[in-house]
Design a protein around this motif. Structure first.
Motif, short mmCIF file in Angstrom:
data_model
loop_
_atom_site.label_atom_id
_atom_site.label_comp_id
_atom_site.label_asym_id
_atom_site.label_seq_id
_atom_site.Cartn_x
_atom_site.Cartn_y
_atom_site.Cartn_z
N ARG A 69 -7.23 3.77 6.08
CA ARG A 69 -7.76 2.63 5.34
C ARG A 69 -8.38 1.64 6.30
O ARG A 69 -7.88 1.41 7.38
N PHE A 102 -3.95 5.82 -1.25
CA PHE A 102 -4.90 6.32 -0.25
C PHE A 102 -5.92 7.25 -0.87
O PHE A 102 -5.59 8.06 -1.73
N ASP A 162 -8.57 -1.47 5.91
CA ASP A 162 -8.09 -2.84 5.69
C ASP A 162 -6.96 -3.24 6.63
O ASP A 162 -6.28 -4.23 6.42
N THR A 192 0.85 -1.20 0.00
CA THR A 192 0.00 0.00 0.00
C THR A 192 0.88 1.24 0.00
O THR A 192 1.59 1.51 0.96
#
Ligand code: UDP
Ligand code: MN
Length: 234
Positions: free
Chosen positions: A207, A196, A209, A191
């Protein structure tokens, strides 16, 4: 003399171009006078190359792949095979010394003193197998070294890991205490800052996740982006 010294980054795919652009702005803002060189492969779209050329001396190199499908599978990062293109930094023999930075890095304060370091200098990567992080290092381009590294890759393959991805979170108190001394940030892991999403006021959204990242740095990255990159794109 600083002649023959340069900062070098690598872009092998269009997605990382924005990273390299922000990195260049962060280096310029740090007050460096060293030239900026970008290793690029011919995969890149023409407009991407054009925007890189505004900030970098772009040098095309052949895409090299570690060919180590097995290790990348273990790592869960199939896209990292091409990062092996990086070793062609050692073919830039017009450079006496290079400070290499991944395109997913951002410089906060001047790091020109790194040019005083010897080849090979890098930061230790936290955790086993205790090698170094290849996102930032000092080297002296040399064809013998390049050939040696290439041969090594063919015969031994790669064996490093991604243990450091959460290292800061194990050391938050130490980080809080020393954060003023941080001079460069490496957004390791799959990431990246450009993944983002943001609110309409530019604020970076956390995020959902479970991605562990210091949002503060992602925000800084986006602020640099907005200041220097976005106005040009319009
Ligand atoms: N890279 C690239 N395109 C890709 C993958 C990697 O240009 O699709 C280059 C880029 O300079 C990047 C470096 O290779 O910073 C190393 O990959 P990455 O930073 O994703 O690895 P990590 O630091 O997360 O291990
Ligand atoms: Mn990286």
């Amino acid at each position: 003399t600083t002649e023959g010294e340069a900062y070098v980054t690598l872009v092998t795919s269009d997605a990382y171009v924005v990273g390299a652009l922000v990195l260049a702005q962060s280096l310029r803002r740090s007050g460096t006078t060293r030239p900026l060189v970008c290793l690029a492969t011919s995969h890149l779209a023409a407009d991407c190359v054009a925007s890189l050329r505004e900030l970098y001396d772009v040098r095309f190199v052949a895409p090299l792949d570690s060919g180590d499908e097995h290790s990348l599978r273990l790592l869960g990062r199939p896209e990292l095979g091409q990062t092996f293109t990086k070793i062609q930094l050692w073919t830039l023999t017009d450079l006496k010394k290079a400070v290499f930075l991944d395109a997913d890095m951002m410089v906060l304060k001047n790091i020109d003193d790194l040019f005083e370091r010897e080849e090979f200098s890098a930061c230790a990567d936290v955790g086993w197998p205790d090698c170094f992080n290849s996102g930032l290092f000092v080297c002296k381009p040399n064809l013998d070294t390049f050939n040696g590294l290439w041969k090594l890759a063919q015969t031994q393959g790669s064996f490093d890991g991604k243990i450091s991805a959460i290292s800061l979170f194990f050391y938050l108190p130490a980080f809080e205490r020393n954060k003023n001394e941080v001079r460069a940030v490496h957004f390791i892991g799959s990431t990246k800052p450009w993944h983002f999403s943001r609110f309409s006021d530019g604020q970076v959204a956390a995020r959902g996740d479970g991605t562990k990242v210091h949002l503060e740095y992602v925000q800084m990255w986006w602020n640099l982006h907005d200041e220097f990159i976005k106005p040009k794109a319009r």
